[in-house]
Write a protein that holds these residues in place. Structure first.
Motif: not given
Length: 118
Positions: A58-67
């Motif tokens: 949805t947001l692209g492979p480079d989107q940073a994320w946290i759990r």
């Protein structure tokens, strides 16, 4: 088993919590900040994904994320007035179905008009 309503929330509550979510973040002055989005009606919402692959799709492979757990995401965004959490949204519209090209239009000959002013 009927679903229960939660407080003023007009939508039925989920039977099970969403569990740990992959929450998109952006860098901020004090670390990471959760990205907030808008619903189609313009309401601000927090967003979480159930897998990194859904987030990347949805947001692209480079989107940073946290759990974060869903209750933690709600607690994080509540002081900002955000009360909605959207899980696994499709943030882009699907590609439109192809339509045939319109038929070419024939040119129209100009028409002479004369006016009499009395």
């Amino acid at each position: 088993m009927p679903e229960l309503l939660c407080g003023d929330d007009p939508e039925p509550s989920d039977r099970f919590p969403a569990g740990p979510l992959f929450v998109p973040v952006r860098p901020g002055p004090a670390g990471c900040a959760a990205r907030l989005f808008r619903t189609p009606l313009g309401e601000r919402t927090a967003v979480g994904f159930t897998s990194p692959s859904r987030l990347a799709a949805t947001l692209g492979p480079d989107q940073a994320w946290i759990r974060l757990a869903e209750p933690a995401l709600r607690a994080l965004t509540a002081p900002l007035g955000v009360t909605t959490v959207t899980v696994d949204p499709q943030l882009t519209a699907p590609a439109p179905a192809s339509t045939p090209a319109p038929a070419p239009r024939r040119p129209v000959a100009p028409v002479a008009v004369s006016l009499r002013i009395a």
